[in-house]
Each structure stands twice: as structure tokens, then as C-alpha cells.
Design an enzyme around this catalytic site. Structure first.
Site, PDB file in Angstrom:
ATOM      1  N   ASP A 336     -25.009  -4.419  21.016  1.00  0.00           N
ATOM      2  CA  ASP A 336     -24.199  -5.023  22.073  1.00  0.00           C
ATOM      3  C   ASP A 336     -23.362  -6.174  21.522  1.00  0.00           C
ATOM      4  O   ASP A 336     -23.766  -6.865  20.589  1.00  0.00           O
ATOM      5  CB  ASP A 336     -25.114  -5.548  23.186  1.00  0.00           C
ATOM      6  CG  ASP A 336     -24.344  -6.275  24.262  1.00  0.00           C
ATOM      7  OD1 ASP A 336     -23.635  -5.608  25.035  1.00  0.00           O
ATOM      8  OD2 ASP A 336     -24.420  -7.520  24.315  1.00  0.00           O
ATOM      9  N   GLU A 391     -20.615  -1.583  20.012  1.00  0.00           N
ATOM     10  CA  GLU A 391     -19.803  -1.876  21.186  1.00  0.00           C
ATOM     11  C   GLU A 391     -18.697  -2.838  20.752  1.00  0.00           C
ATOM     12  O   GLU A 391     -18.908  -4.041  20.642  1.00  0.00           O
ATOM     13  CB  GLU A 391     -20.643  -2.511  22.297  1.00  0.00           C
ATOM     14  CG  GLU A 391     -19.851  -2.717  23.583  1.00  0.00           C
ATOM     15  CD  GLU A 391     -20.378  -3.844  24.449  1.00  0.00           C
ATOM     16  OE1 GLU A 391     -20.257  -3.740  25.677  1.00  0.00           O
ATOM     17  OE2 GLU A 391     -20.878  -4.851  23.903  1.00  0.00           O
TER      18      GLU A 391
END
Length: 680
Positions: A336, A391
Site C-alpha cells: 500500500d 499501489e
């Protein structure tokens, strides 16, 4: 194992992207910094194999005789004591000793041979005195279980997790082979779902739908449920709000038995700023795990930022990855916040134009980039079948290229522009104004030689304040006209049709992997909103209403059926692992898109009203074709205007400007319908 030094040949990177040539010095500098760290780890730590097993040394370890060894890195502390229920929280009875590296240690003798003096699941802490004489108490940084009792405090309590052998979950199934497409996640009741319920109720649904990968979010312990797990306090503790560590192990093992790969949503981009139950100011200093001052704080996320140039921080984070691979048998990670990590500005107030100076100039955070290179290099060295996904919204070149070739080493990147595109179209443009060329460009605009995971909608777009694709398409009629006992209104008919078309287009054209946020496959009727002060801590929208897709009278079943058919067809033809599609047609007047991939012919008619009889499309391989999937079937909520088992012969002729000798076939393609044809 013995790691080898990584040699870098810049010619390999240039073969992938010639525009990198002016920036080779920056790429080589990253490589040199990476190699220095890797050499240090090999020379002083025994390589990745030992360095990434910090959890076997730090935190709590239990010896065969029942002795418990506890070690904690806290260089700023001048005194430390282990306290807990086992010693009635006595701050003097169990003093720790400190070595030259700032690591405190204590061995707690066994209560009896083979019986630890610290009971399983009992509470404990580390109590420390700082240079100024202040006493602080913290949860051990490497603790494997923490719990929260909101009836008296929101602060977590750390527990000594050491279940008896008979209560420890034993893995039964090996990891499945690497998959090609990916799937993502709650209960219909107004409460938090459990690992057990996910294992029993959700895994069979995922398997039946034809997905082969699960991405689990919000697993690393976080105090604020509504944060989606993005404010981590205890990095080695799986969230206790869903159950025990053994129940999470059972979930993952059961998934493996079903042939499902399980990925962890890992948060190494930042950490919660909590002090009492997090890493912030752990030893009383501002700079232990994080950068000091403003450099160590994310102004938008209100969180702390790691110092990736610290030897002990690297040990902590790299060991964290291996811990989940070994102790829970995860198969890989979705990292993330990679954009925030890779740039000193963290993407705040910065747009990415695509200019390469943005990626390799002073805005790049080389320490963080090198950490990601180390993480990917180490994971792929230790676990050849591991999957890592980044991401990143910036479009960083070489992100998904092996470290040995000058890259950062991820396997996939998320195609984050795709869901944004669909929301913008549904919000701001009528169907007549949709530009086929722009849609196709967004779906295919990805870096050569780097794999992407495409998705039609993200969990962010389903949060309160926005709507899912289904909600944008059908809005309030989802409450009144989703029953087969009610008329099929134009709005619902449009919504069902476009929902199917969008998902198949993204699945087959958008990348080398496909991601779905659980519930969106059947057009979940409401947004997602976790309990928080703004909604009176309600669970009303923090759930998935499986009842609507299970009800045979409701039309949600049609979207669900189509999603399963789409996935199973991909498993048969493997288009996600095939080369990118050859797009032969983007017709703006007819609103048609035609392309070939994996030997299949995909035909999409996005026109709101026009159906086409004997519509001629080009195809590379001659022969008779038949429809293997159409969104117009009744079981998918269609009108059955297309014959599913009919034959479509080709005619030798050049069509749609194909360079090679091509063939054409003619099909009937109704408005807002998609067809997939294969050779008979």
C-alpha cells in the site's frame, strides 16, 4: 542460502524503455545504494535468510526448556523492565540488560521444566526509564497478539501468544501455483465478521466465482476500524477483532486447499502516530523507527513515516514480510501507498505529467525506493513463487522490472487510472458522449514489459461520499426494481448491461491480472462506511448483503452469474497470461470496440440504442467461430437476442486495416451487448 551480488547492465533497461537513457546515472545510483545494503546484510547479518528472521530473535521466543527470552530495541532508554500479569506488573522484579546496539534483553526462567512462567495469552508490557528520569510503558514492538476492549479503553493491550501444541493450527495444504487474476473481501449482520465466518461462508463463494486469488485487507493490527487498516500500530499482530492467529492460519490453509492464493495488504508506507500502543516515540525519542521532525510525518494521513535508511528499521520491516510468509503462509503482498514512499513530497499537491525527471530527479526518495528493491529482491530470492503488487499512481518506470535489470522488482502494478475513468464517465458524460478511443487508451496505456492488475472499481469509490458502479448506474431503482416480479425498467436494463460490459472489457483488455472488491461482482446495492463517530458507530453499511444475491427473485444473481462465467472463461483460455490484445476497431459513431486476445474475438457494442445486423469485424485466424459468452443471455439478465450456439464463418478479405492477410465475419450485435467468440 547464500545470496549473490546483483550485477546491473543498463542496456537491459534501455531495451525496455529508450527514454531512460538520460536518467541512467540516477538508476545506477539506486543500484549502487541497493548493492551496498545487500552487501552489508550478507557480510554482517548472514544474508537475507538470517536477517529477515528477526522475529526469531527479537520480541518473545520460547526455548525448549520453557524459558522465555524477550529482546527489544530501545536505544534511548536507560533502564527497562518486563512487566505483566505474570509478575503482577512489578516494575522492579524483571530488569533487562542493554547491549552496545541498544537492544534490551531478559530471560525469564521456566515455572517448571517445559512450562513458561508467562502464561499463554496473558498481558504484558515493557516499562522503560528515559534519560530525564521519565518512566514510559509500551507494547512490545514485535508482539504477535494485541487486543482491544472498548468498554473501558481504545488502547490496545499486548498478550503473550504461546498456545499449547494441541491448540496450534497445523497447515495441511501446500501453496498453490502462481495465479493470473486477483480478488479482494465482511458479514450481513451489524457487527465485525470473523476469520471463521470468512473461512466457512466467503471462501466457497470466491472459489465458485472462479477467482484464484484473495487479497486480505486490514489484517495488520490497527486501532481505528474505519481506517481500512491503514493506521497500523502492531505490525506483527494479526487483527484480534476478527479472531485468533490460529483462526487466520486456518483461513489461509483452507483457501490453499481450494487452490486459492492469498495476498496480504501490507502497510509499510507509514504507521499510526499512536504512542501508548504503537511505534511512535517507542523509546521516548522522535527518531527511533521514523524520521525526525516534519520529514517523519505525513501531513495528510496524520501518521509517522519510516526511516528506510536505518539498519534496524530494515530488519523490522523485512522481517515483517517474512513473518507473514512463514508464520501465516501468505503467498505475497500488495504494498500500500507505494507512491507516498517513492517521493519526498509523497504525492501531496503534485501531479505526475509523465516526464521522467519527476521519477529520477530530486523528488525521488532513494532510501524508500531502495527498501522496496531490497524487499522484492529478498522475497523473490527466498520464495520464487511469491507475488508482489505495487499501489502506485505515479507511473514510475521500471517498477515491475526485476532488480537485476535495474527495476524495483514488483510483479504487478495496480492500474489505478481505470476505475477513476469509469466513475468520471458515469458522473459527467451521457452514454452518447463516451469516447471509445479514450476508453481503450486508458485500458491499454501501461508500460511495456511490466504487468498490471486492472480493476473496474475500487473500495475507495465505494466509500461513503461516492457510489459503486452499480449505484451510479441504477441509483434508487436498486431499491424498487431489482426484483423479477417488477418490470425491467430502462434504468435497470441499462445498469445491468453496462455493469457486465464494463467488467468484461476491463478483465480482458486492461492488464495481466484482474481485481474485484468483494460484493461488486453482483452490484452490491449500497456504499461502504465503517462505524465511526459521524454515523453513530453504526454497522449498517459496514457489511456485505449476501442475502440479495442469494435471493432467486432478485436480479443481482444475473450480475453474479456473469462474473463467474467471465472468470471461468478466462481460466479456460488464459487471456490474462497472453500478450496484449490486438485492437482492430474503435468506432465512435457505432460505439463499437473489437479486439482479439488469446485466440478469442471480443466484440462490444456500447451504443445506447443501435443494434447491428451482419456487423463485419476482422479476425486474424480463419475458420468457423461460435459465441462462448454473451452478456445477452437470460441467466445474465439479458434478452436472449443473440444465438449462443450459432456458427459464424470467416471470409478471406482485409478488414479494419490489418497488415497481414485477415478474415472477416459478420455478427448480430444488439445495443449494450458484448460477445466473445472462439473457433469451433
Amino acid at each position: 542460502m547464500t545470496e549473490k551480488t546483483t550485477s546491473f547492465d543498463p542496456r537491459v533497461a534501455l531495451q525496455l524503455d529508450g527514454y531512460l537513457e538520460p536518467f541512467l546515472p540516477a538508476i545506477e545510483r539506486r543500484q549502487q545504494l541497493f548493492q551496498r545494503w545487500k552487501d552489508t546484510i550478507i557480510e554482517h547479518e548472514g544474508g537475507y535468510e538470517k536477517f529477515m528472521k528477526g522475529y526469531d530473535v527479537m520480541g518473545f521466543t520460547v526455548k525448549e526448556d520453557g524459558a522465555v527470552v524477550y529482546r527489544e530495541w530501545a536505544p534511548n532508554a536507560v533502564e527497562a523492565n518486563l512487566i505483566g500479569e505474570f509478575n503482577m506488573w512489578n516494575r522492579m522484579s524483571h530488569p533487562m540488560t542493554k547491549n552496545q546496539f541498544g537492544v534490551w534483553e531478559i530471560t525469564v526462567p521456566p515455572k517448571a521444566p517445559g512450562e513458561p512462567a508467562i502464561p499463554h495469552d496473558s498481558k504484558l508490557k515493557i516499562s522503560m526509564i528515559l534519560p530525564g528520569g521519565t518512566r514510559i510503558e509500551r507494547l512490545p514492538a514485535w508482539i504477535h497478539r494485541v487486543t482491544q476492549d472498548l468498554t473501558y479503553s481504545s488502547t490496545y493491550e499486548s498478550r503473550f501468544w504461546n498456545p499449547p501444541a494441541a491448540e496450534r493450527y497445523q497447515f495441511k495444504h501446500p501453496r498453490p501455483p502462481q495465479p493470473q487474476h486477483m480478488s479482494g473481501y465482511p458479514t450481513a449482520e451489524h457487527r465485525v465478521g470473523t476469520y471463521k465466518e470468512f473461512t466457512q461462508n466467503i471462501l466457497p463463494r470466491i472459489q465458485k466465482l472462479g477467482y484464484n486469488t484473495i487479497q486480505l485487507m486490514a489484517i495488520m493490527e490497527h486501532p481505528y476500524y474505519a481506517s481500512f487498516g491503514y493506521q497500523v500500530t502492531s505490525f506483527f499482530a494479526a487483527s484480534s477483532r476478527y479472531g485468533t492467529p490460529e483462526e487466520l492460519r486456518e483461513l489461509i490453509d483452507t483457501a490453499h486447499g481450494m487452490g486459492l492464493t492469498v495476498l496480504l495488504d501490507v502497510i509499510h508506507s507509514h504507521a499510526s502516530k499512536n504512542v501508548l500502543d504503537g511505534l511512535n516515540a517507542f523509546d521516548g525519542s522522535d527518531h527511533q523507527y521514523f524520521h525526525e521532525g516534519s520529514k517523519g510525518r505525513h501531513e495528510l494521513w496524520d501518521s509517522r513515516l519510516f526511516n528506510y535508511g536505518s539498519h534496524e528499521v530494515l530488519r523490522f520491516l523485512l522481517s515483517n514480510l517474512r513473518f507473514y510468509m512463514e508464520e501465516y503462509q501468505f503467498d505475497g503482498f500488495r504494498f500500500d501507498g507505494v507512491t507516498s514512499m517513492m517521493y519526498v513530497h509523497h504525492g501531496i499537491g503534485t501531479g505526475f505529467s509523465g516526464g521522467y525527471h519527476e521519477y529520477f530527479g530530486p523528488g525521488a526518495d532513494e532510501e524508500a525506493i531502495v527498501y522496496l528493491m531490497l524487499a522484492n529482491d529478498a522475497l523473490h530470492a527466498l520464495y520464487p513463487s511469491v507475488i508482489t503488487i505495487a499501489e502506485d499512481v505515479s507511473g514510475m518506470p521500471l517498477l515491475c522490472v526485476p532488480v537485476s535489470q535495474g527495476g524495483i522488482g514488483f510483479d504487478y502494478r495496480l492500474s489505478m487510472a481505470i476505475p477513476d475513468m469509469w466513475i468520471k464517465l458515469l458522473k459527467h458524460q451521457s452514454d452518447d458522449d463516451w469516447n471509445m478511443g479514450n476508453i481503450v487508451h486508458t485500458l491499454t496505456n501501461r508500460r511495456h514489459g511490466e504487468k498490471s492488475v486492472a480493476y473496474a472499481e475500487s473500495h475507495d469509490q465505494a466509500l461513503v461520499g461516492d457510489k459503486t458502479l452499480a449505484f451510479w448506474l441504477m441509483d434508487k431503482e436498486m431499491y424498487t426494481h431489482m426484483s423479477d416480479l417488477t418490470p425491467m425498467t430502462p434504468i435497470v436494463a441499462r445498469g445491468l448491461a453496462l455493469h457486465k460490459m464494463i467488467r468484461l472489457l476491463v478483465h480482458s483488455l486492461g492488464g495481466e491480472g484482474y481485481l474485484n472488491f468483494e460484493g461488486n461482482e453482483f452490484g452490491h446495492p449500497e456504499w461502504l462506511d465503517f462505524p465511526r463517530e459521524g454515523n453513530n458507530n453504526s454497522f449498517q453499511y459496514a457489511r456485505r448483503q449476501w442475502n440479495v444475491v442469494d435471493d432467486p427473485l432478485l436480479r443481482y444473481q444475473y450480475l453474479n452469474n456473469f462474473d463467474a462465467a467471465m472468470n471461468h472463461l478466462e481460466s479456460q483460455y488464459n487471456w490474462l497470461s497472453s500478450p496484449q490484445a490486438y485492437i482492430s476497431l474503435k468506432n465512435e459513431d457505432d460505439k463499437m470496440v473489437v479486439y482479439e486476445r488469446a485466440g478469442l474475438l471480443f466484440i462490444f457494442n456500447f451504443h445506447p440504442t443501435n443494434s447491428f445486423t451482419d456487423y463485419r469485424v476482422g479476425v486474424d485466424v480463419a475458420g468457423d467461430y461460435t459465441v462462448v459468452l454473451t452478456s445477452d443471455e437470460k441467466r445474465y439478465g439479458g434478452f436472449e437476442n443473440v444465438t449462443s450456439n450459432g456458427k459464424y464463418p470467416t471470409t478471406p478479405m482485409e478488414w479494419n486495416g490489418r497488415k497481414n492477410q485477415t478474415h472477416a465475419l459478420q455478427v448480430y450485435i444488439p445495443a449494450r451487448t458484448c460477445l466473445v467468440l472462439a473457433k469451433c
